[in-house]
Design an enzyme around this catalytic site. Structure first.
Site, PDB file in Angstrom:
ATOM      1  CE1 TYR A 135      12.665  19.865  15.525  1.00  0.00           C
ATOM      2  CE2 TYR A 135      11.195  18.134  15.981  1.00  0.00           C
ATOM      3  CZ  TYR A 135      11.818  18.552  15.071  1.00  0.00           C
ATOM      4  OH  TYR A 135      12.115  18.368  13.880  1.00  0.00           O
ATOM      5  NE  ARG A 173       8.039  19.361  20.712  1.00  0.00           N
ATOM      6  CZ  ARG A 173       6.941  18.736  20.817  1.00  0.00           C
ATOM      7  NH1 ARG A 173       6.533  18.037  21.889  1.00  0.00           N
ATOM      8  NH2 ARG A 173       5.838  18.428  19.671  1.00  0.00           N
ATOM      9  N   GLY A 219       8.660  14.375   9.253  1.00  0.00           N
ATOM     10  CA  GLY A 219       7.328  14.454   9.583  1.00  0.00           C
ATOM     11  C   GLY A 219       6.610  13.077  10.394  1.00  0.00           C
ATOM     12  N   PRO A 240      13.733  11.909   8.611  1.00  0.00           N
ATOM     13  CG  PRO A 240      13.950   9.978   9.937  1.00  0.00           C
ATOM     14  CD  PRO A 240      14.334  10.549   8.680  1.00  0.00           C
ATOM     15  N   GLY A 241      13.445  13.748  12.101  1.00  0.00           N
ATOM     16  CA  GLY A 241      14.057  13.990  13.046  1.00  0.00           C
ATOM     17  C   GLY A 241      13.382  13.486  14.192  1.00  0.00           C
ATOM     18  CB  CYS A 261      10.449  35.799  36.439  1.00  0.00           C
ATOM     19  SG  CYS A 261      10.485  35.966  37.925  1.00  0.00           S
ATOM     20  CD  GLU A 262       7.106  34.702  29.847  1.00  0.00           C
ATOM     21  OE1 GLU A 262       8.480  35.322  29.885  1.00  0.00           O
ATOM     22  OE2 GLU A 262       6.652  34.447  28.888  1.00  0.00           O
TER      23      GLU A 262
HETATM   24  N1  LLP Z   1      13.193  18.159   7.049  1.00  0.00           N
HETATM   25  C1  LLP Z   1      12.656  19.264   7.052  1.00  0.00           C
HETATM   26  C2  LLP Z   1      12.981  19.853   5.852  1.00  0.00           C
HETATM   27  C3  LLP Z   1      12.172  19.874   8.012  1.00  0.00           C
HETATM   28  O1  LLP Z   1      11.642  21.421   8.357  1.00  0.00           O
HETATM   29  C4  LLP Z   1      11.955  19.240   9.296  1.00  0.00           C
HETATM   30  C5  LLP Z   1      11.363  19.742  10.609  1.00  0.00           C
HETATM   31  C6  LLP Z   1      12.067  17.868   9.132  1.00  0.00           C
HETATM   32  C7  LLP Z   1      12.791  17.176   8.206  1.00  0.00           C
HETATM   33  C8  LLP Z   1      12.078  16.893  10.400  1.00  0.00           C
HETATM   34  O2  LLP Z   1      10.630  16.809  10.820  1.00  0.00           O
HETATM   35  P1  LLP Z   1      10.193  15.648  11.873  1.00  0.00           P
HETATM   36  O3  LLP Z   1      10.696  14.456  11.370  1.00  0.00           O
HETATM   37  O4  LLP Z   1      10.880  16.089  13.124  1.00  0.00           O
HETATM   38  O5  LLP Z   1       8.671  15.966  12.010  1.00  0.00           O
HETATM   39  N2  LLP Z   1       9.905  22.449  16.938  1.00  0.00           N
HETATM   40  C9  LLP Z   1       8.613  21.630  16.473  1.00  0.00           C
HETATM   41  C10 LLP Z   1       8.990  20.925  15.214  1.00  0.00           C
HETATM   42  C11 LLP Z   1       9.737  21.838  13.901  1.00  0.00           C
HETATM   43  C12 LLP Z   1      10.113  20.824  12.693  1.00  0.00           C
HETATM   44  C13 LLP Z   1      10.720  21.947  11.793  1.00  0.00           C
HETATM   45  N3  LLP Z   1      11.212  21.048  10.546  1.00  0.00           N
HETATM   46  C14 LLP Z   1       7.976  20.783  17.530  1.00  0.00           C
HETATM   47  O6  LLP Z   1       8.829  20.765  18.698  1.00  0.00           O
HETATM   48  O7  LLP Z   1       7.336  20.048  17.559  1.00  0.00           O
END
Ligand code: LLP
Length: 433
Positions: free
Chosen positions: A387, A317, A237, A279-280, A351-352
């Site tokens: 993403y 996104r 997050g 983190p992602g 095409c959108e």
């Molecule tokens: N852990 C869990 C259980 C999650 O569901 C997620 C993200 C993360 C960690 C990593 O979250 P982050 O640190 O990246 O905020 N496609 C969307 C984001 C979807 C996130 C889904 N879950 C975007 O492009 O903003």
């Protein structure tokens, strides 16, 4: 670089609108060598962001943000563990060199369901599971009684940069509802599964205020679960700034809050409690650049459109969330002429009508103030490492873009652009009737 040496707010000049290089490599050269569109990832930036989070006992990378094998290999070599949400992500982690089991588990399967393939894989490899639904506990318990599990709990509140990325509260499908924790502990007991940890993730792209509330919820839930808890996960997050003036979370403050929570649990339980973060976006967003070429410039009434060879098939996104990405222009062939700033709409080839990178939530077309450009100049869509490529599609039969990893001034092709054969692989035409 540690979080304390970095400014917490992106300064006014954080995102220059003209650039010639990425991580010391000429973008013009890269485009010549690899063709457009392509993603380029700066390995150095990923390493910097990992360093920011070293205070946590373990950093577990949410690979859904960017699961290219080269990125997974890079983070693994830095001692980062990994999260997997599908059988495919488990296989990616294994292919990048992660071991199936260990303490702490190198790979954790975190999801709200098991599809049959994932359940088989988790059982046969002995992977650790973070269960996000009561049914997962039953299904794992029946297939592999006696294991340790952790529970992903929905604390009843959440927050994200968009409603679609808020993963807490009763509008969210994620996690075990907090009031059902007791029932889930009993289910686990029934199957002889030991619940050794709790995990809370309230959403993606949130802020310190909301993230801090999670510590309190964790403490309550862990105390209710009791002394079997030996690990807690803060989830992901962490936001990154996509515009000047937007903030990072103060990692030192954030860690401090979690460390206090962990210490209170340790003194209540009388044993150590392992603290993970998951983190992602934070690790990879800023490392990524989507490089495309302007193929047409059109005037529509009062609007000027730059149409690129990249679209929402490459980066979804903006169309999904109205997300803003910084952009820059790369003049071609070393052109150094003056480039006045102009307001333009930036769109793709699909095409959108919604194939517009400069849109706000709800699909409203906006303009961006960019240096004047010509057909053949490059547009770099920045902060696209999280993403981006992972959410790409073959819409309009467009191939997935090439991906490059830039390390020590060297660009490595880490995913080839798809060919037509790749796109139609597996399709067939039945014999005539
Ligand atoms: N852990 C869990 C259980 C999650 O569901 C997620 C993200 C993360 C960690 C990593 O979250 P982050 O640190 O990246 O905020 N496609 C969307 C984001 C979807 C996130 C889904 N879950 C975007 O492009 O903003």
């Amino acid at each position: 670089m540690s979080s304390s040496t970095r400014s917490l707010t992106a300064p006014p000049d954080a995102f220059p609108v003209l650039r010639t290089e990425i991580a010391g490599v000429s973008v013009d050269e890269l485009a010549r060598q690899f063709g457009t569109p392509f993603y380029a990832y700066d390995a150095g930036k990923i390493r910097e962001r990992i360093e920011d989070l070293r205070a946590f006992d373990a950093i577990r990378y949410a690979q859904k943000a960017n699961s290219n094998l080269a990125v997974l290999d890079l983070v693994r070599r830095e001692g980062v563990l990994v999260d997997a949400v599908s059988a495919g992500e488990v296989q990616r982690a294994l292919a990048a060199g992660y071991a199936a089991a260990g303490d702490p588990p190198p790979i954790v399967y975190t999801a709200d369901i098991f599809d049959r393939e994932a359940l088989d894989l988790v059982v046969s490899l002995g992977l650790h599971v973070n269960c996000g639904s009561p049914d997962m506990i039953d299904q794992l318990g029946q297939a592999a009684p006696g294991r340790s599990i952790t529970l992903r709990v929905n604390p009843g509140f959440g927050h994200g940069h968009s409603r679609k990325t808020n993963t807490g509260g009763d509008q969210s499908k994620h996690g075990i509802w907090h009031e059902q924790l007791d029932d889930c502990l009993r289910r686990a007991d029934h199957h002889g599964l030991a619940v050794t940890g709790l995990h809370l993730h309230i959403g993606s792209g949130t802020d310190l205020e909301h993230l801090s509330q999670v510590c309190e919820a964790m403490e309550k839930l862990a105390l209710a679960a009791g002394r079997s808890i030996t690990s807690i996960s803060a989830g992901g997050g962490l936001p990154v700034p996509y515009r000047s003036g937007e903030s990072y979370v103060d990692i030192d403050v954030y860690y401090g809050l979690w460390d206090k929570t962990r210490k209170r649990l340790e003194s209540a339980f009388g044993h150590p409690v392992h603290l993970e973060i998951e983190p992602g976006r934070y690790l990879v967003a800023e490392s990524g650049y989507l490089v495309s070429e302007i193929r047409a410039i059109k005037r529509m009434g009062g609007n000027t459109f730059y149409l690129l060879d990249a679209g929402f098939n490459n980066l979804a996104r903006p169309i999904l969330y109205g997300s803003y990405h910084p952009m820059s222009i790369v003049p071609r062939g070393g052109d150094k002429s003056e480039r006045p700033l102009v307001d333009v709409v930036v769109g793709g080839p699909l095409c959108e009508s919604g194939d517009i990178f400069t849109q706000t939530e709800g699909g409203f077309v906006a303009t961006r103030n960019l240096p004047a450009a010509q057909v053949g100049d490059l547009v770099v869509i920045e902060n696209a490492g999280a993403y981006g490529a992972v959410m790409a599609s073959n819409y309009n039969s467009k191939p997935l873009a090439a991906e490059l990893l830039i390390r020590s001034g060297q660009a490595h092709l880490v995913r080839k652009r798809q060919s037509f054969e790749d796109i139609v692989r597996g399709e067939s035409i039945p014999a005539t009737e």
